[in-house]
Design a protein around this motif. Structure first.
Motif, mmCIF file in Angstrom:
data_model
loop_
_atom_site.group_PDB
_atom_site.id
_atom_site.type_symbol
_atom_site.label_atom_id
_atom_site.label_comp_id
_atom_site.label_asym_id
_atom_site.label_seq_id
_atom_site.Cartn_x
_atom_site.Cartn_y
_atom_site.Cartn_z
ATOM 1 N N GLY A 146 6.468 -36.575 -11.022
ATOM 2 C CA GLY A 146 6.165 -36.288 -12.425
ATOM 3 C C GLY A 146 5.929 -37.546 -13.222
ATOM 4 O O GLY A 146 5.076 -38.368 -12.894
ATOM 5 N N GLU A 162 3.204 -19.434 -15.367
ATOM 6 C CA GLU A 162 3.424 -20.634 -14.561
ATOM 7 C C GLU A 162 4.751 -20.507 -13.830
ATOM 8 O O GLU A 162 5.768 -20.182 -14.443
ATOM 9 N N ASP A 196 7.526 -22.388 -11.267
ATOM 10 C CA ASP A 196 8.036 -23.613 -10.642
ATOM 11 C C ASP A 196 9.294 -23.268 -9.861
ATOM 12 O O ASP A 196 10.281 -22.815 -10.441
ATOM 13 N N ARG A 216 12.473 -24.300 -8.015
ATOM 14 C CA ARG A 216 13.354 -25.467 -8.060
ATOM 15 C C ARG A 216 13.701 -25.921 -6.637
ATOM 16 O O ARG A 216 14.252 -25.166 -5.845
ATOM 17 N N HIS A 239 12.766 -22.568 -11.738
ATOM 18 C CA HIS A 239 13.199 -23.540 -12.738
ATOM 19 C C HIS A 239 13.119 -22.880 -14.117
ATOM 20 O O HIS A 239 12.042 -22.431 -14.534
ATOM 21 N N ASP A 286 13.158 -23.980 -17.151
ATOM 22 C CA ASP A 286 12.370 -24.639 -18.193
ATOM 23 C C ASP A 286 10.878 -24.728 -17.836
ATOM 24 O O ASP A 286 10.032 -24.703 -18.726
ATOM 25 N N LYS A 287 10.576 -24.831 -16.553
ATOM 26 C CA LYS A 287 9.188 -25.015 -16.141
ATOM 27 C C LYS A 287 8.482 -23.708 -15.795
ATOM 28 O O LYS A 287 7.256 -23.694 -15.649
ATOM 29 N N THR A 288 9.240 -22.642 -15.626
ATOM 30 C CA THR A 288 8.637 -21.329 -15.412
ATOM 31 C C THR A 288 8.483 -20.660 -16.772
ATOM 32 O O THR A 288 9.467 -20.421 -17.463
ATOM 33 N N ARG A 289 7.257 -20.356 -17.164
ATOM 34 C CA ARG A 289 7.030 -19.841 -18.512
ATOM 35 C C ARG A 289 5.833 -18.899 -18.542
ATOM 36 O O ARG A 289 4.937 -18.966 -17.681
#
Length: 458
Positions: A97, A165, A167, A169, A291, A293-296
């Motif tokens: 990242g 999206e 992600d 983990r 994840h 925070d990253k799955t939205r």
């Protein structure tokens, strides 16, 4: 040993396995390992990358090739008799990242890579008949840009929609061995093949001076790991979504997956929220975690189809495979999903280049130019897509600036000499590759005409 094309015997075997797998999609292969002979291992050696990092034994490909026939025959005997012992993988960490985190990479020995390649050739012939069109990662004849083109094409055709999206983990670290063995046995029940895979899953991990034996995961960096990951996610995600979920949805939906990087697109919000609610439970069932925070879930409809929206990369954009996707206008004034280099990927590429310039500032200038040119061509080869020229141009000038900065710090005299006029003269003698578009926008994509609305695009 010279690099030669795959022998007709190997091609015939692979074709026969593929035909059997395609003809009987529910059949489990009980005998596959007998196809692995000395010619098969020679082909596996040919397909194995020769310039990779060495494993725990420090043996390079050139060193292994000095007694290739003897090494391959010994490897074949040990693999068939069950006496082969999978050596530990050497773990290293690479930036992830924005550079504040790292990703663990497991590096097998070269001999282990050859045997993994041999088994992967067997499994690939079987599972390529099963894998669905939504999967693009680490598959023959498929690429990240094909996944991006499909996503772009369908988004434009749908006029956007709701993007989910996903992600996972630490996917490669948490992949459950028990579930993987169960999924493998649906198609492969050959004892030799399953035993070898079990040995690789249970092989130790050497990090520094410490040796550990993780109970989950498969080393990211192993030759066979991407295929095992695809087999796992094919059952967990692809088949489930295509065969179980899509028939129950009210409108169109699609999935684009590249290894563990995946995006769902839904035409209706209700369908998107239903899948968004059930997805964590589906992954948890197979020992995986999303994840938080990253799955939205993202409203990615065209801005003329929703109130109070703007056009540009800052308005409801999402990232996939190193690109930020956002709605914009083509040169003809039509609606199109545009791509630009994701900010974290651009920052990481520049940070690595600056570090290289600092470390190698005392190397001969022509050698520095040669390496920097290779790095820049590699960057353009991936990120050189239509609508991304500005980001490529920014990369070019940042690299040029970094090179001048560290050339100026070679000595006190160099600091006074390396002005920008001097740098421009150097670039005339040793020009760095200029930005170029490698992957042109598909002119056959359906482009939607813009609809002018009073007060802006609503």
């Amino acid at each position: 040993m010279g690099e030669t094309p795959s022998s007709p015997t190997i091609s015939t075997k692979l074709q026969w396995i593929a035909e059997q797998a395609k003809a009987a999609p529910d059949m489990a292969f009980t005998t596959l390992a007998h196809h692995i002979d000395i010619d098969w291992l020679r082909e596996a050696f040919r397909r194995t990358r020769k310039d990779g990092a060495t494993g725990v034994d420090g043996q390079s490909a050139d060193e292994y090739a000095t007694n290739l026939e003897g090494n391959l025959r010994s490897l074949l005997d040990r693999a068939k008799s069950g006496t082969y012992r999978a050596p530990p993988v050497r773990r290293v960490h690479i930036p992830k990242g924005d550079g504040t985190q790292t990703r663990p990479i497991g590096i097998p020995t070269f001999e282990d890579k050859v045997l993994q390649r041999a088994v992967a050739m067997l499994l690939e012939a079987v599972y390529e008949q099963d894998f669905l069109d939504c999967s693009y990662g680490f598959r023959p004849g498929r690429s990240a840009h094909q996944a991006l083109d499909t996503l772009q094409h369908d988004l434009v055709k749908m006029g956007g929609g709701w993007v989910l999206e996903v992600d996972v983990r630490k996917f490669y670290d948490t992949l459950d061995h028990g579930h993987l063995r169960e999924l493998l046995r649906r198609r492969v029940r050959d004892g030799v093949v399953l035993r070898l895979i079990g040995k690789w899953l249970n092989a130790g991990v050497l990090e520094g001076l410490g040796l550990s034996y993780p109970e989950t995961g498969t080393p990211q960096g192993g030759v066979i790991s991407p295929l095992l990951a695809n087999i796992y996610l094919h059952a967990v995600v692809d088949e489930w979504f295509v065969h179980d979920v899509k028939p129950r949805l009210q409108s169109r939906a699609l999935l684009v997956r590249y290894a563990d990087d995946m995006v769902f697109v839904f035409a209706q919000e209700q369908d998107a929220r239903r899948v968004f609610d059930v997805l964590p439970k589906r992954f948890e069932r197979y020992g995986l975690e999303l994840h938080p925070d990253k799955t939205r879930l993202l409203d990615f409809r065209r801005s003329d189809r929703k109130p109070g929206s703007d056009v540009g990369p800052g308005s409801r954009a999402f990232d996939m495979l190193g690109f930020t996707h956002f709605w914009g206008h083509s040169c003809r004034g039509k609606w199109v999903v545009r791509k630009k280099t994701a900010s974290d990927r651009l920052s990481r590429a520049l940070r690595r280049t600056r570090d290289w310039c600092r470390t190698h500032r005392h190397d001969p200038v022509p050698e520095q130019h040669h390496v920097l040119s290779q790095k820049m061509r590699g960057h353009y080869a991936y990120y050189g897509v239509t609508f991304n020229y500005r980001a490529l141009q920014s990369f070019y000038w940042e690299v040029t600036s970094a090179w001048r900065k560290w050339l100026a710090r070679r000595s006190f005299a160099a600091r006074r000499r390396c002005t920008w006029p001097w740098m421009m003269n150097l670039l005339k003698r040793l020009p760095l590759p200029r930005p170029r578009i490698v992957h042109a926008f598909d002119a056959q994509l359906p482009l939607w005409p813009m609809r002018a609305v009073a007060g802006g695009h609503t």
